[in-house]
Design a protein around this motif. Structure first.
Motif: not given
Lengths: 307, 307
Positions: A144-145, A147, A260
């Motif tokens: 993600g933005t 991690s 995810g």
């Protein structure tokens, strides 16, 4: 079927609401754009009312940035090592303006680094609830933005590390000389792999020591300007994997479980293959499972069931 | 005294002009704000006319971004290994609108990485002209937005690497979550050293794997919000030194010669001490020396002297 619990996954940019039956099955879910940075007029109470509108007055449990310093009420971090029971014992209860009780899941803090997370702890609990083997001994990757790499042992989060890979990608492509004045990006799987391999082969110096190559290769004419973003994506995701191996979070002998789905996770899978790392997708719907599991451990699921 | 040469150091943000006598001494210098990104109305010709206004019509040699793709005329890079003679042989001559001849120094390209520089090659020649020992065998560090590490052997640039340390610092402090909503920065030497040590101790994973600590330490209350920029400065400069050691550019046995001066170089000196690295300031005024040395090797300094 009776509604037993309402769960809220309330992050910076999203707000998801779940209505559960007495067995923890999700009867209904809602997605609102009211992350804590995008609240409607009226703020938290209005967003809360919209998310739970028309649902019974049962216990509500929320995780994520809603409990941060800029959230509805700040909830202190809980230090690792932490399992679901400690999380459940550390819930903060607050009363909303219309008299409801909202329970907030604390974020986690790894005092060894130090490092912090908010929201991911509930995803992790959700994975552990569904995958006892991983809970016993496993490494999780949450891309993600920001991690997260998470170490699990005997149902306990023993430590974790944040890598700002997604945010760095945004900074480099939007604001740096590497991304300035580029034509619109074009999908280029070859450029992505080239970036991954550059990171993999950068050794202990790391890919940041090679990131200027994005510009040099473009000036050379061997990397199309429209492929620079994919090259940088490969370089940064590759460097995250390189760092994870160097720091002992991952190795070629053991499996990493990734939480995810979607295009970003596909990129991580592709990059991991270039490192010979075995990455496997963890079960889906981890946050809704985690909210239920924490609420259950806290005794919130048994007493308030209504029709 | 007769004017023999005019030299221009023409970068992205600055334009410096030097008027030399027949022995290569600088008789007069000018500094204009007309870097290639800040040209006056009328563009390059007007900036050129202002820089050389009233000076005799002698050969003019320019280095820097003026020869880049966005410059006055693009000059191809010259591949390493390269010494002053190859640079002098590869000058590009262009005619200005008012009929003057402008000679442009090519930038360098290290095909092994690949990597590029423009302007620094002239500084390097200036160091070599003043320090024969360093030219014989040395490592140069040129700190900046894009720091350069340069390897010299027998008067030849054998290779170099760019590290985007200064630009990354700007991105993280101006645009990232680490720098968002900070109060005005306060000088904090302790926070700087703390960042350097964090980078030094990050091992092969590197300081990027620890950069989120800037936020965690602030949330913990152990790093004042106003000290986050100094902490990040230490972390990134420390990581540059860590990378340079890992990549073989620097080691504790040999000396690194640093080109430049001022507060930024002071930070590098301070950080190097935490690594046990010996860094020594190289001679000053390197660009003006380098321009003369290249012009001399190209035969531009002997034929056109005027009163």
């Amino acid at each position: 079927m009776s509604t037993t619990l309402i769960g809220l996954d309330w992050g910076s940019t999203h707000l998801r609401a779940y209505r559960y039956d007495a067995q923890g099955a999700v009867l209904e879910k809602r997605a609102l754009a009211h992350g804590i940075r995008h609240l409607p007029e009226g703020g938290f109470p209005v967003a809360f009312a919209q998310a739970t509108d028309g649902w019974p007055d049962v216990p509500v449990l929320a995780c994520g940035m809603v409990g941060s310093r800029n959230g509805w009420q700040e909830v202190p971090y809980l230090d690792t090592p932490t399992g679901v029971d400690r999380l459940a014992d550390a819930l903060t209860a607050m009363t909303t303006p219309d008299g409801r009780t909202l329970h907030l899941v604390p974020g986690l803090r790894d005092p060894g680094r130090p490092d912090v997370m908010r929201g991911e702890e509930t995803q992790i609990v959700g994975v552990m609830a569904q995958s006892p083997d991983v809970a016993r001994k496993g490494t999780l990757l949450l891309p993600g933005t920001h991690s997260k790499w998470v170490s699990l042992r005997d149902g306990v989060v023993t430590g974790f590390a944040t890598m700002m890979t997604g945010e760095l990608f945004g900074l480099l492509t939007q604001h740096s000389i590497l991304g300035a004045q580029l034509p619109p990006a074009v999908d280029d799987a070859h450029a992505f792999v080239r970036g991954v391999d550059m990171a993999r082969d950068s050794g202990a110096a790391g890919a940041l020591s090679r990131v200027f190559s994005a510009r040099t290769l473009m000036l050379d004419g061997t990397l199309p300007a429209s492929s620079v973003p994919d090259y940088l994506s490969g370089l940064l995701i590759g460097d995250e994997l390189r760092m994870a191996i160097a720091a002992g979070w991952a190795d070629v002998q053991s499996q990493v479980h990734m939480v995810g789905e979607g295009p970003l996770c596909d990129r991580y899978l592709q990059a991991a293959a270039r490192f010979g790392l075995a990455v496997q997708a963890a079960p889906d719907a981890t946050t809704s499972h985690g909210l239920w599991r924490i609420a259950d451990a806290a005794g919130l699921t048994s007493t308030h069931a209504t029709a």
